[in-house]
Design a protein around this motif. Sequence first.
Motif, PDB file in Angstrom:
ATOM      1  N   ARG A 302     -52.830  -1.420 -35.494  1.00 28.01           N
ATOM      2  CA  ARG A 302     -53.806  -1.986 -34.535  1.00 28.01           C
ATOM      3  C   ARG A 302     -53.124  -2.818 -33.448  1.00 28.01           C
ATOM      4  O   ARG A 302     -53.772  -3.287 -32.526  1.00 28.01           O
ATOM      5  CB  ARG A 302     -54.786  -2.911 -35.258  1.00 28.01           C
ATOM      6  N   GLY A 331     -58.818  -0.561 -24.989  1.00 26.06           N
ATOM      7  CA  GLY A 331     -59.470  -0.456 -26.294  1.00 26.06           C
ATOM      8  C   GLY A 331     -59.135   0.898 -26.879  1.00 26.06           C
ATOM      9  O   GLY A 331     -58.073   1.459 -26.586  1.00 26.06           O
ATOM     10  N   GLN A 332     -60.075   1.448 -27.670  1.00 25.35           N
ATOM     11  CA  GLN A 332     -59.810   2.747 -28.296  1.00 25.35           C
ATOM     12  C   GLN A 332     -59.535   3.835 -27.262  1.00 25.35           C
ATOM     13  O   GLN A 332     -60.159   3.852 -26.200  1.00 25.35           O
ATOM     14  CB  GLN A 332     -61.034   3.168 -29.106  1.00 25.35           C
ATOM     15  N   GLN A 341     -59.647   0.801 -33.541  1.00 28.63           N
ATOM     16  CA  GLN A 341     -59.836  -0.362 -32.673  1.00 28.63           C
ATOM     17  C   GLN A 341     -58.536  -1.163 -32.675  1.00 28.63           C
ATOM     18  O   GLN A 341     -57.931  -1.350 -33.729  1.00 28.63           O
ATOM     19  CB  GLN A 341     -60.929  -1.268 -33.242  1.00 28.63           C
ATOM     20  N   TYR A 379     -62.390   4.079 -24.408  1.00 31.85           N
ATOM     21  CA  TYR A 379     -62.974   2.798 -24.033  1.00 31.85           C
ATOM     22  C   TYR A 379     -62.674   2.440 -22.582  1.00 31.85           C
ATOM     23  O   TYR A 379     -61.689   2.899 -21.999  1.00 31.85           O
ATOM     24  CB  TYR A 379     -62.414   1.697 -24.927  1.00 31.85           C
ATOM     25  N   THR A 390     -66.557  -4.832 -22.951  1.00 36.52           N
ATOM     26  CA  THR A 390     -65.995  -4.517 -24.268  1.00 36.52           C
ATOM     27  C   THR A 390     -65.078  -5.672 -24.708  1.00 36.52           C
ATOM     28  O   THR A 390     -64.666  -6.500 -23.881  1.00 36.52           O
ATOM     29  CB  THR A 390     -65.166  -3.227 -24.191  1.00 36.52           C
TER      30      THR A 390
END
Length: 683
Positions: A302, A331-332, A341, A379, A390
């Motif tokens: 992550r 983000g993703q 994530q 994202y 976000t």
Amino acid sequence: MVLPIGLQAQQPSSKQWFKDKDLTLTGVYYYPEHWDESQWNRDFKKMHELGFEFTHFAEFAWAQLEPSEGKYDFAWLDRAVALAAKHDLKVVLCTSTATPPVWLSRKYPEILLRQEDGTVLDHGARQHASFASPLYRELSYKMIERLAEHYGNDARVIGWQLDNEPAVQFDYNPKAEMAFRDFLRNKYDNSIKALNDAWGTSFWSEVYTTFDEITLPKTRQMFMNHHQILDYRRFAAGVTNDFLNEQSLLIKKYAKNQWVTTNYIPNYDEGHIGGSKELDFVSYTRYMVYGDNEGIGRRGYRVGNPLRIAFANDFFRPIQGTYGVMELQPGQVNWGSINPQPLPGAVRLWLWSVFAGGSDFVCTYRYRQPLYGTEQYHYGIVGTDGVTVTPGGREYQEFISEVKMLRKEFSPRDKKPKDYVDRTTAILFNHENAWSIDRQKQNATWSTMGHIEKYYRTLKSFGAPVDFITEEKDFSQYPVLIAPAYQLADKDLVERWTNYVQNGGNLVLTCRTAQKDRFGRLFAAPFGSLINNLTGNSMDFYDLLLPKDPGVVEMAGKKYTWNTWGEILIPGKDSQVWATYAQEFYDGKPAVTFRKLGKGTITYIGVDSTDGSLEADILKKLYTTLNIPVMDLPYGVTMEYRNGFAIVLNYSDEPYEFTLPTGAKVLIGSAVIPTAGVLVYKI
Ligand code: GAL
């Protein structure tokens, strides 16, 4: 094939566009053509409120810019640029050559890229046009010239990105084959004999009688002539570089105070990065969380690989003295094997990692999450409703406000402490070494980039500034120069290395160095002997072991394993033996030597250890010998300086307590840095 532009490149310094006082600018990609025009104003307003200072348009919009051949429509883009300006956003424009419109591919199918297996790419995705197609270039240049004419003198536009992640294409389009022959005629002065010598074609009846018999090498065909492949890769990289150079020159005919760059993927051994001299500087794209990405600890996937951005910074910055980051994920993403994530805080950590390397801007990909198309799950700074920020968007907002706070305290870019500057180290890099070695590894478990990373990782644990440099650079400004596995060499280079050492430089050469000439041929001399006068050694032989039964090297009573490559050295009279093999029929024979030469030193590391710990201990010993003070940061923690700020980053899976120097003024974070945390203090 080459458009007669007839212009000389201007070489203004990056200071012209980027000011110390701004530290870095932050921007975001936006695709006006994806959204209802009634939403643009709302989107730019919010972008501005979040703190973004520029936006990025027209990247894949050729179909909208030239809806039919020769009919241009810039009205929509004019409106988007004007609205962005209304919200105080500068604009970066793109040349959109990564996505030719359908009329172009249907009317001129010869422009389509052809893969090695004969597959011809088609409309419906992107990056399907051949850079080697003269017609494709001509059509591209017509569109680009109109765009540059229209926006070149527009102060709202600050710069240009060419194409998108332009790669070396390995394109088997017939036009590429013809151009390859021309490249070879030129390189070998029309002498087929010279080409046959260079490619060693007496071997296996490969000899050519004319240039017209030569084809693009089938790289997947077993045992294909690797000297030919070496030239093919040079040619292929050159095609991409020329295309970018020509685009850049064309824009500069019209551009007033606008910079030109492109957004390379940092595939270091692809071989084209730095080859387009007409760019004002190079930029890169970087994605950190996309599945299995070598982060630290259970949740490391992550956060990402701790040196992934640092390496790119240190590779791109030295090319032209500055760099930007064109894409950084918010983000993703949609394209990884698994798309998790990011850890809360990771997006901000990456932003500070980019900053730490000395960048002039960072741009995120992308503002809005797309509702249709290939990147639906990608994202953005805002989500599918177009308005909800976000978590990554919030981290951008935080970074931007922190940068604005630092602007009040900035010093000139080069304000860095002496002990940091004193440990500056260069790594000499030539992608051709990787090309050559990787075709003839001799040990499938060898990795050329992995070998280089072992040295890099140690240098970053030292808190050392690192520049990846090419042979074009002056070596003398670096106290230490490391040339890892530098396989392709010639007498001139060895002479430059020798002069560097004689004049006080400290050179580290490693295994596989200078074993072949620039055509990839061995020398008619004892194996590897081109550097003997420099290292003081000669090589007895080399050995390669199975990973399941690695060998052992010993240094100062400590043992290290290896298997990929080991040279058994015969030391010269004045060589100090630093490490020896501790097994096999060469037990006790030297693996690593060091000697003084002139005013400098030369360290020769003839072995590649399994985990890099031998390389780390040798460099520690060397820097101690040279009285260069180094830090001892754990893997995952890095530290850099710029503009009078120290930036300490923690990619590891536990908090790290940093010992602040007396008098340090902490501006961001605190001495205990959590996972994905950032500490910035003023020096
Ligand atoms: C990059 C590419 C962008 C976008 C992005 C998605 O590699 O340059 O255009 O596709 O990936 O993550």
